[in-house]
Design an enzyme around this catalytic site. Structure first.
Site, mmCIF file in Angstrom:
data_model
loop_
_atom_site.group_PDB
_atom_site.id
_atom_site.type_symbol
_atom_site.label_atom_id
_atom_site.label_comp_id
_atom_site.label_asym_id
_atom_site.label_seq_id
_atom_site.Cartn_x
_atom_site.Cartn_y
_atom_site.Cartn_z
ATOM 1 N N TYR A 31 40.981 40.154 30.696
ATOM 2 C CA TYR A 31 41.712 40.095 33.110
ATOM 3 C C TYR A 31 42.720 38.847 32.672
ATOM 4 C CZ TYR A 31 40.835 38.839 37.409
ATOM 5 O OH TYR A 31 40.960 38.310 38.975
ATOM 6 N N SER A 49 46.497 37.391 40.109
ATOM 7 C CA SER A 49 45.543 36.853 40.095
ATOM 8 C C SER A 49 47.113 35.669 39.786
ATOM 9 C CB SER A 49 44.235 36.773 39.364
ATOM 10 O OG SER A 49 43.584 35.817 38.540
#
Length: 270
Positions: free
Chosen positions: A169, A155
């Site tokens: 995350y 990501s």
């Protein structure tokens, strides 16, 4: 010159592929691309209904095939069961796509310890666990001119600092990117590549709330002025899995429509 034809450069016909989190979202997008280009795709996720529904849909599309093996990858025993079932069906695995992951958002004062444990386990540790367990199958597929491939779905939040409370995350994705490079250095001599696709905003269940409330304004401020399409991530994965990507390893491909390079201006306006 036949090796320079498109079907040879970017073909994945007949390759055996395992995609975690393949029942929906980015995993399903990637699975669709492989099946449409003739690969034999195994998908797994904790949600057996999603897996079975997606497999049925993709088998109807063809010309490749899709097989569902649901598994809860948080559990080591489930990882072992998945690999055992795959090994009972296949003698080699050409492509492993580590896509399964989860997110957690909470303020810095309220972020729970359990949130970090859950995300680091699934988003990082189980990527290593599954990769380790399927190494015999990857090694069986490895050739010097056509390596076996590991593709890790990362990501942009692991590359730049996000302006929202997703501490575990972003940390887990940064760790995944580095793990991918470490695997590349270790496994390259065995004919196995390892690369990362660092995704920006794609329409998935995980991003649904953000895109519903901020999607249009976010896209308008990105250099390419749109969100990611299924074809974008599928074609990136196919490139890395084909002859065209055979000399690529240890790379992090940023697939974000320019979001990362525009992030300072985007974050200041959100």
């Amino acid at each position: 010159m036949s090796s320079f034809e498109i079907q040879n450069l970017f073909g994945v016909n007949g390759k055996v592929v395992l995609i975690t989190g393949g029942g929906r979202g980015i995993g399903k997008m990637i699975a669709t691309g492989f099946v449409r280009n003739g690969a034999k795709v195994y998908i797994t996720s904790r949600n057996s209904k999603d897996c079975e529904t997606t497999a049925s849909e993709l088998n109807a599309l063809g010309p490749g095939s899709c097989i569902s093996i649901p598994a809860d990858l948080q559990q080591v025993k489930e990882v072992e069961r998945l690999v055992s079932e795959l090994a009972s069906r296949e003698t080699a695995l050409h492509v492993l796509v580590n896509n399964a992951g989860t997110a957690w958002a909470a303020t810095i004062d309220d972020f729970p310890d359990s949130g970090f444990t859950k995300l680091l386990t699934l988003n990082v540790q189980r990527v290593f666990t599954l990769t380790q367990k399927v190494l015999p199958l990857l090694r069986a597929a490895a050739q010097r001119s056509d390596p076996a491939r590991i593709i890790n779905i990362g990501s942009v939040e692991g590359l730049g600092v996000p302006d929202h409370d997703t501490y575990a995350y972003s940390a887990s994705k940064a760790a995944l990117h580095h793990l991918s490079r470490h695997l590349a250095g270790r496994l390259g001599p065995e004919g196995i590549t390892s690369n990362t696709i660092a995704c920006g905003p794609f329409p998935t269940k995980m991003t649904a709330h953000t895109l519903k409330t901020e999607g249009d304004s976010l896209a308008a401020r990105m250099p390419l002025q749109r969100l990611g399409l299924p074809e974008d991530v599928a074609s990136a994965a196919i490139f890395l899995s084909s002859a065209g990507g055979a000399f690529v390893t240890g790379a992090t491909i940023t697939l974000d429509g320019g979001m990362l390079v525009a992030m300072p201006s985007i974050l200041n306006k959100l």
